[in-house]
Write a protein that holds these residues in place. Sequence first.
Motif, PDB file in Angstrom:
ATOM      1  N   MET A  33       0.820  -1.202   0.000  1.00  0.00           N
ATOM      2  CA  MET A  33       0.000   0.000   0.000  1.00  0.00           C
ATOM      3  C   MET A  33       0.858   1.259   0.000  1.00  0.00           C
ATOM      4  SD  MET A  33      -3.081  -1.167  -0.083  1.00  0.00           S
ATOM      5  CE  MET A  33      -4.153   0.154   0.475  1.00  0.00           C
ATOM      6  N   ARG A  34       2.050   1.182   0.613  1.00  0.00           N
ATOM      7  CA  ARG A  34       2.895   2.375   0.751  1.00  0.00           C
ATOM      8  C   ARG A  34       3.927   2.515  -0.355  1.00  0.00           C
ATOM      9  NH1 ARG A  34       4.147   2.181   7.293  1.00  0.00           N
ATOM     10  NH2 ARG A  34       1.956   2.339   7.980  1.00  0.00           N
ATOM     11  N   SER A  35       4.290   1.415  -0.987  1.00  0.00           N
ATOM     12  CA  SER A  35       5.291   1.464  -2.047  1.00  0.00           C
ATOM     13  C   SER A  35       4.987   0.398  -3.084  1.00  0.00           C
ATOM     14  CB  SER A  35       6.700   1.246  -1.468  1.00  0.00           C
ATOM     15  OG  SER A  35       7.648   1.094  -2.506  1.00  0.00           O
ATOM     16  N   SER A  36       4.927   0.811  -4.339  1.00  0.00           N
ATOM     17  CA  SER A  36       4.605  -0.137  -5.414  1.00  0.00           C
ATOM     18  C   SER A  36       5.784  -1.040  -5.753  1.00  0.00           C
ATOM     19  CB  SER A  36       4.172   0.628  -6.670  1.00  0.00           C
ATOM     20  OG  SER A  36       5.241   1.431  -7.152  1.00  0.00           O
ATOM     21  N   THR A  37       6.966  -0.712  -5.216  1.00  0.00           N
ATOM     22  CA  THR A  37       8.145  -1.534  -5.505  1.00  0.00           C
ATOM     23  C   THR A  37       8.370  -2.610  -4.456  1.00  0.00           C
ATOM     24  OG1 THR A  37       9.625   0.006  -4.354  1.00  0.00           O
ATOM     25  CG2 THR A  37       9.270   0.367  -6.709  1.00  0.00           C
ATOM     26  N   ARG A  38       7.545  -2.609  -3.417  1.00  0.00           N
ATOM     27  CA  ARG A  38       7.663  -3.621  -2.365  1.00  0.00           C
ATOM     28  C   ARG A  38       6.363  -4.414  -2.293  1.00  0.00           C
ATOM     29  NH1 ARG A  38      10.581  -1.370   2.956  1.00  0.00           N
ATOM     30  NH2 ARG A  38      10.709  -3.621   3.196  1.00  0.00           N
ATOM     31  N   PRO A  39       6.455  -5.713  -2.016  1.00  0.00           N
ATOM     32  CA  PRO A  39       5.235  -6.536  -1.990  1.00  0.00           C
ATOM     33  C   PRO A  39       4.368  -6.255  -0.776  1.00  0.00           C
ATOM     34  CG  PRO A  39       7.113  -7.819  -1.263  1.00  0.00           C
ATOM     35  CD  PRO A  39       7.668  -6.511  -1.743  1.00  0.00           C
ATOM     36  N   MET A  40       3.134  -6.685  -0.852  1.00  0.00           N
ATOM     37  CA  MET A  40       2.234  -6.566   0.288  1.00  0.00           C
ATOM     38  C   MET A  40       2.854  -7.213   1.530  1.00  0.00           C
ATOM     39  SD  MET A  40      -0.688  -9.560  -0.105  1.00  0.00           S
ATOM     40  CE  MET A  40      -1.642  -8.743  -1.352  1.00  0.00           C
ATOM     41  N   SER A  41       2.449  -6.755   2.667  1.00  0.00           N
ATOM     42  CA  SER A  41       2.976  -7.251   3.936  1.00  0.00           C
ATOM     43  C   SER A  41       2.704  -8.737   4.100  1.00  0.00           C
ATOM     44  CB  SER A  41       2.332  -6.479   5.090  1.00  0.00           C
ATOM     45  OG  SER A  41       2.499  -7.153   6.313  1.00  0.00           O
ATOM     46  N   GLU A  42       3.609  -9.414   4.809  1.00  0.00           N
ATOM     47  CA  GLU A  42       3.417 -10.842   5.058  1.00  0.00           C
ATOM     48  C   GLU A  42       2.216 -11.102   5.950  1.00  0.00           C
ATOM     49  OE1 GLU A  42       6.730 -12.463   7.163  1.00  0.00           O
ATOM     50  OE2 GLU A  42       6.992 -10.687   8.405  1.00  0.00           O
ATOM     51  N   ASN A  43       1.708 -10.073   6.619  1.00  0.00           N
ATOM     52  CA  ASN A  43       0.545 -10.241   7.502  1.00  0.00           C
ATOM     53  C   ASN A  43      -0.775  -9.934   6.810  1.00  0.00           C
ATOM     54  OD1 ASN A  43       2.189 -10.836   9.785  1.00  0.00           O
ATOM     55  ND2 ASN A  43       2.617  -8.648  10.021  1.00  0.00           N
ATOM     56  N   THR A  44      -0.714  -9.477   5.556  1.00  0.00           N
ATOM     57  CA  THR A  44      -1.939  -9.023   4.878  1.00  0.00           C
ATOM     58  C   THR A  44      -2.975 -10.128   4.736  1.00  0.00           C
ATOM     59  OG1 THR A  44      -0.726  -7.330   3.650  1.00  0.00           O
ATOM     60  CG2 THR A  44      -2.869  -7.991   2.785  1.00  0.00           C
ATOM     61  N   LEU A  45      -2.557 -11.286   4.234  1.00  0.00           N
ATOM     62  CA  LEU A  45      -3.532 -12.352   3.984  1.00  0.00           C
ATOM     63  C   LEU A  45      -4.110 -12.910   5.280  1.00  0.00           C
ATOM     64  CD1 LEU A  45      -1.982 -14.274   0.956  1.00  0.00           C
ATOM     65  CD2 LEU A  45      -3.560 -12.342   1.000  1.00  0.00           C
ATOM     66  N   ASN A  46      -3.256 -13.120   6.272  1.00  0.00           N
ATOM     67  CA  ASN A  46      -3.779 -13.600   7.555  1.00  0.00           C
ATOM     68  C   ASN A  46      -4.685 -12.551   8.193  1.00  0.00           C
ATOM     69  OD1 ASN A  46      -2.687 -16.200   7.659  1.00  0.00           O
ATOM     70  ND2 ASN A  46      -0.735 -15.453   8.439  1.00  0.00           N
ATOM     71  N   GLY A  47      -4.322 -11.269   8.024  1.00  0.00           N
ATOM     72  CA  GLY A  47      -5.175 -10.209   8.553  1.00  0.00           C
ATOM     73  C   GLY A  47      -6.544 -10.217   7.897  1.00  0.00           C
ATOM     74  N   ALA A  48      -6.585 -10.479   6.593  1.00  0.00           N
ATOM     75  CA  ALA A  48      -7.864 -10.541   5.882  1.00  0.00           C
ATOM     76  C   ALA A  48      -8.710 -11.702   6.392  1.00  0.00           C
ATOM     77  CB  ALA A  48      -7.612 -10.678   4.384  1.00  0.00           C
ATOM     78  N   LEU A  49      -8.067 -12.834   6.643  1.00  0.00           N
ATOM     79  CA  LEU A  49      -8.798 -13.991   7.176  1.00  0.00           C
ATOM     80  C   LEU A  49      -9.370 -13.681   8.557  1.00  0.00           C
ATOM     81  CD1 LEU A  49      -6.407 -16.879   6.068  1.00  0.00           C
ATOM     82  CD2 LEU A  49      -8.752 -16.510   5.263  1.00  0.00           C
ATOM     83  N   ARG A  50      -8.623 -12.921   9.365  1.00  0.00           N
ATOM     84  CA  ARG A  50      -9.134 -12.561  10.695  1.00  0.00           C
ATOM     85  C   ARG A  50     -10.362 -11.665  10.550  1.00  0.00           C
ATOM     86  NH1 ARG A  50      -6.858 -15.951  10.609  1.00  0.00           N
ATOM     87  NH2 ARG A  50      -4.676 -16.366  11.017  1.00  0.00           N
ATOM     88  N   ARG A  51     -10.298 -10.705   9.600  1.00  0.00           N
ATOM     89  CA  ARG A  51     -11.438  -9.809   9.405  1.00  0.00           C
ATOM     90  C   ARG A  51     -12.662 -10.572   8.899  1.00  0.00           C
ATOM     91  NH1 ARG A  51      -7.233  -6.400   7.950  1.00  0.00           N
ATOM     92  NH2 ARG A  51      -7.354  -6.857   5.711  1.00  0.00           N
ATOM     93  N   LEU A  52     -12.416 -11.695   8.250  1.00  0.00           N
ATOM     94  CA  LEU A  52     -13.531 -12.530   7.783  1.00  0.00           C
ATOM     95  C   LEU A  52     -14.089 -13.413   8.896  1.00  0.00           C
ATOM     96  CD1 LEU A  52     -12.197 -13.586   4.262  1.00  0.00           C
ATOM     97  CD2 LEU A  52     -14.132 -12.072   4.745  1.00  0.00           C
ATOM     98  N   GLY A  53     -13.435 -13.379  10.053  1.00  0.00           N
ATOM     99  CA  GLY A  53     -13.948 -14.124  11.198  1.00  0.00           C
ATOM    100  C   GLY A  53     -13.272 -15.443  11.485  1.00  0.00           C
ATOM    101  N   PHE A  54     -12.183 -15.734  10.759  1.00  0.00           N
ATOM    102  CA  PHE A  54     -11.458 -16.990  10.979  1.00  0.00           C
ATOM    103  C   PHE A  54     -10.248 -16.718  11.865  1.00  0.00           C
ATOM    104  CE2 PHE A  54     -13.855 -17.558   7.128  1.00  0.00           C
ATOM    105  CZ  PHE A  54     -14.336 -18.867   7.226  1.00  0.00           C
TER     106      PHE A  54
END
Length: 323
Positions: free
Chosen positions: A218-239
């Motif tokens: 989100m902050r830099s297009s030359t760096r990949p998404m955070s390693e916590n992004t996918l797990n964070g999304a799963l938490r927001r989905l209730g898992f």
Amino acid sequence: MDPSLLRKLSLDNSFDAVADEWIGQQIKKGQAEATITKKKWLLSFARKGFGSRPVSEVSPVEVLAVLRGIEARERLESANRARTTIGAVFRYAIWTSKAKDDPTVALKGALLPARPESRAAVTTAPEFGQLLRAIDGYSGNVPTRIALQLAVLLHPRPGELRKAEWEEFDFAHAVWRVPRLRMKMRRVHYVPLARQAVELLLRLRDFTGQEQLLFPGMRSSTRPMSENTLNGALRRLGFSKYEQTAHGLRASFSSMANGSLLWDKDVVERHLSHEDEDEVRAAYNRSAYWKERTQIAQWWADQCDELRAQPFVPSHPWELARD
């Protein structure tokens, strides 16, 4: 001998100096950045305990004191890994004639065994269908949702996916070529793309196709998404982390593919890039299983479509809330 020369020799032969040399060797061998960082962290405990001491004079008691300190924090896995990593430094010291023995050998069995770590994963069809519907309904960042959907279909390790680059994808032949430096076994891994995976990638291209990375941060297009992004999304989905993790999607696929009894176990293992240590056998399996792997990729994508379309019948009343 000149005292200043003695001091220099002592510093050159200290555990810290040998550890630095050993880390340098690991970097030259092409170890992943995350692996190097982990090894440096494990060695930091030893450096605090006896880093300035001549490597040839460090005793098993000194090493054990450091390991007990890690163990006391209930980090049993880290304590055991630290013993292995520290031992590797001592073996390097032996190879370079700076020490005669490895004090960690005497500590075999001295530590409490590490509790096996499991990657939380949904492994039954109805619950997995529920997970798929939840992911499809994710209302956050669109590339994040597509990353989860691709993680389901392609079952890569999270780091392999979030650092993926557009040039790695051959849409004409429906193949993703994962470079060896991003693979755990340091071998190029080819991933067949099911029709549904190609459709997701083409949809994603509308959002990030102008970038080098599929999933820029989100902050830099030359760096990949955070390693916590996918797990964070799963938490927001209730898992919760005890129910499903991004890495656990690999276990979900493995469990259901093997449970179907339709596929040879070696095909499933190769599909997950669980490489055979025998390089000749591994090379044979890469070519011998490609047809089966393209078939299992499409089978899995079709299975996912079927599962997400089936109504979820909860085994407990409180499960109604999530669907």
